[in-house]
Motif scaffolding. Structure first.
Motif, short mmCIF file in Angstrom:
data_model
loop_
_atom_site.label_atom_id
_atom_site.label_comp_id
_atom_site.label_asym_id
_atom_site.label_seq_id
_atom_site.Cartn_x
_atom_site.Cartn_y
_atom_site.Cartn_z
N PHE A 62 77.23 28.72 45.80
CA PHE A 62 76.55 27.67 46.55
C PHE A 62 76.03 28.20 47.88
N LEU A 63 76.80 29.07 48.52
CA LEU A 63 76.34 29.68 49.77
C LEU A 63 75.08 30.50 49.54
N SER A 64 75.01 31.20 48.41
CA SER A 64 73.81 31.97 48.07
C SER A 64 72.62 31.05 47.86
N MET A 65 72.86 29.90 47.21
CA MET A 65 71.78 28.92 47.03
C MET A 65 71.28 28.42 48.38
N ASP A 70 67.05 28.40 52.50
CA ASP A 70 66.64 28.60 53.89
C ASP A 70 65.52 29.62 54.00
N LEU A 71 65.63 30.70 53.23
CA LEU A 71 64.58 31.73 53.24
C LEU A 71 63.26 31.15 52.75
N ALA A 72 63.30 30.39 51.67
CA ALA A 72 62.08 29.81 51.11
C ALA A 72 61.46 28.79 52.07
N LEU A 73 62.30 28.00 52.74
CA LEU A 73 61.80 26.98 53.66
C LEU A 73 61.06 27.60 54.83
N THR A 74 61.66 28.62 55.45
CA THR A 74 61.01 29.25 56.61
C THR A 74 59.77 30.03 56.21
N THR A 75 59.81 30.70 55.06
CA THR A 75 58.67 31.50 54.62
C THR A 75 57.46 30.63 54.29
N SER A 76 57.70 29.44 53.77
CA SER A 76 56.59 28.56 53.40
C SER A 76 55.87 27.97 54.61
N THR A 77 56.49 27.99 55.77
CA THR A 77 55.89 27.37 56.96
C THR A 77 55.49 28.37 58.04
N THR A 99 50.30 21.78 49.33
CA THR A 99 51.27 22.77 48.85
C THR A 99 52.37 22.99 49.86
N GLN A 100 51.99 23.15 51.13
CA GLN A 100 52.99 23.38 52.16
C GLN A 100 53.88 22.16 52.33
N MET A 101 53.29 20.98 52.30
CA MET A 101 54.07 19.75 52.41
C MET A 101 55.11 19.66 51.29
N PHE A 102 54.68 19.96 50.06
CA PHE A 102 55.60 19.91 48.93
C PHE A 102 56.73 20.92 49.12
N CYS A 103 56.41 22.14 49.54
CA CYS A 103 57.44 23.16 49.73
C CYS A 103 58.45 22.74 50.79
N ILE A 104 57.97 22.23 51.92
CA ILE A 104 58.87 21.84 53.00
C ILE A 104 59.82 20.74 52.54
N ALA A 106 60.47 19.75 49.41
CA ALA A 106 61.27 20.12 48.23
C ALA A 106 62.45 20.99 48.64
N PHE A 107 62.22 21.98 49.50
CA PHE A 107 63.31 22.86 49.90
C PHE A 107 64.30 22.14 50.82
N SER A 108 63.82 21.20 51.63
CA SER A 108 64.73 20.39 52.44
C SER A 108 65.59 19.51 51.53
N PHE A 109 64.96 18.94 50.52
CA PHE A 109 65.66 18.13 49.52
C PHE A 109 66.72 18.97 48.81
N MET A 110 66.34 20.21 48.45
CA MET A 110 67.26 21.09 47.76
C MET A 110 68.43 21.49 48.67
N GLU A 111 68.14 21.71 49.95
CA GLU A 111 69.22 22.08 50.87
C GLU A 111 70.22 20.95 51.02
N SER A 112 69.74 19.72 51.05
CA SER A 112 70.65 18.57 51.09
C SER A 112 71.53 18.54 49.85
N SER A 113 70.95 18.85 48.69
CA SER A 113 71.71 18.88 47.43
C SER A 113 72.75 19.99 47.45
N VAL A 114 72.39 21.15 48.00
CA VAL A 114 73.34 22.27 48.08
C VAL A 114 74.51 21.92 48.98
N LEU A 115 74.22 21.28 50.12
CA LEU A 115 75.29 20.89 51.04
C LEU A 115 76.23 19.87 50.38
N LEU A 116 75.68 18.99 49.56
CA LEU A 116 76.53 18.04 48.83
C LEU A 116 77.41 18.78 47.83
#
Length: 318
Positions: A62-65, A70-77, A99-104, A106-116
């Motif tokens: 989960f930490l790797s996820m 985090d890497l994908a979120l910063t790289t997309s912006t 595309t950038q809006m979706f990435c930001i 989507a990856f924020s959504f995914m980070e919330s899921s990983v933290l859960l």
């Protein structure tokens, strides 16, 4: 021209703080520094977990996820952010902004899921330790990871809904990157459907935060039942890193939402700071926190940096 056609030829203008070129230079170098730290820190965590078999456990998966997200979120912006802070403003095409809006989001959504998922991992480890290995199997962790990706894809309808809106007002966005709530603000037609769908997705993030809070309430209840003070401290120490990661993620997100909704009269500087804190601070601090508070990660990092040579007549230490 139809709304659909007007959207296709549209370009948005990303902005920083108007008339503050010197401040932009400082933000440019600060963002570059934060991105380098985030890339180095999260990349190192991915490398340490992969190289050390002792870390091939659900918690570190989960930490790797989290690190990869985090890497994908910063790289997309980063490209648009750096361009804005270097040039003062920057145009971005409508498809590029989508595309950038979706990435930001989507990856924020995914980070919330990983933290859960990480909160659930800590709950099972502390409240059901004897069943930990049977509950969080490798196959189940993989399915949870796939579920996080599929959950993020629920943002795809936003990509279909936005091009249907005509954008005939100002094309100037509030930030140096594209956000859904910022884009629909510029639409000159009824955007109720977009707002309702976006609000529905926000409820999932709110639900994540509620479940994380509930898991920690149950963890604290279990810890209080432990009689040994030393054992209580040991158990709580295993949760500190994740608890800090939760705060680092949700506090800037809530702050940015408050600024968007109630901070219309706030100084532009406040908007710029909150927008970039939301994007860059969690990826920078997460690897630092986990490196400082997580002993296996520290040991794995030292092993990676200073591998012990295999002396003649001695097997290399596993």
């Amino acid at each position: 021209m139809s709304p659909g056609n007007s959207s296709r030829v549209l370009a948005f203008l990303l902005t920083g703080v108007t008339g503050m070129a010197l401040l932009h230079r400082w933000f440019f170098f600060l963002c570059c520094l934060m991105y380098l730290i985030a890339t180095l820190g999260n990349g190192t965590i991915l490398l340490v977990v992969r190289a050390n078999r002792r870390l091939h456990q659900p918690m570190y998966y989960f930490l790797s996820m989290l690190a990869a997200t985090d890497l994908a979120l910063t790289t997309s912006t980063l490209p648009t952010v750096l361009h804005v802070f270097w040039a003062g403003a920057g145009a971005i095409s409508f498809p590029g902004c989508l595309t950038q809006m979706f990435c930001i989001h989507a990856f924020s959504f995914m980070e919330s899921s990983v933290l859960l998922a990480m909160a659930f991992d800590r709950y099972v480890a502390i409240c059901c330790p004897l069943r930990y290995s049977s509950i969080l199997t490798g196959a189940r962790v993989a399915k949870m990871g796939l579920g996080m990706v599929c959950r993020s894809l629920t943002l795809l309808p936003l990509i279909c809904l936005l091009p249907r809106l005509p954008f005939c007002r100002s094309h100037v966005l509030s930030h140096s990157y594209c956000l859904h709530q910022d884009m629909i603000r510029l639409a000159c037609a009824d955007s109720t459907l977009n707002s309702l769908y976006g609000l529905t997705l926000v409820q999932f993030v709110v639900l994540d935060s509620v479940l994380i809070t509930l898991s920690y309430a149950m963890i604290i209840k279990a810890v209080v039942g432990i009689t040994s003070r030393e054992e209580q401290t040991k158990v709580l120490n295993t949760c500190i890193s994740h608890f800090c990661a939760v705060l680092i993620f949700y506090v800037p997100m809530v702050g940015l939402s408050i600024i968007h909704r109630y901070g219309k009269n706030a100084a532009p500087f406040v908007h710029v700071v909150m927008a970039n804190v939301y994007l860059f601070v969690p990826p920078v601090l997460n690897p630092i926190i986990y490196s400082m508070k997580n002993k296996p990660i520290r040991k794995g990092l030292l092993r990676l940096l200073c591998p012990r040579p295999a002396w003649p007549g001695h097997g290399q230490q596993p």
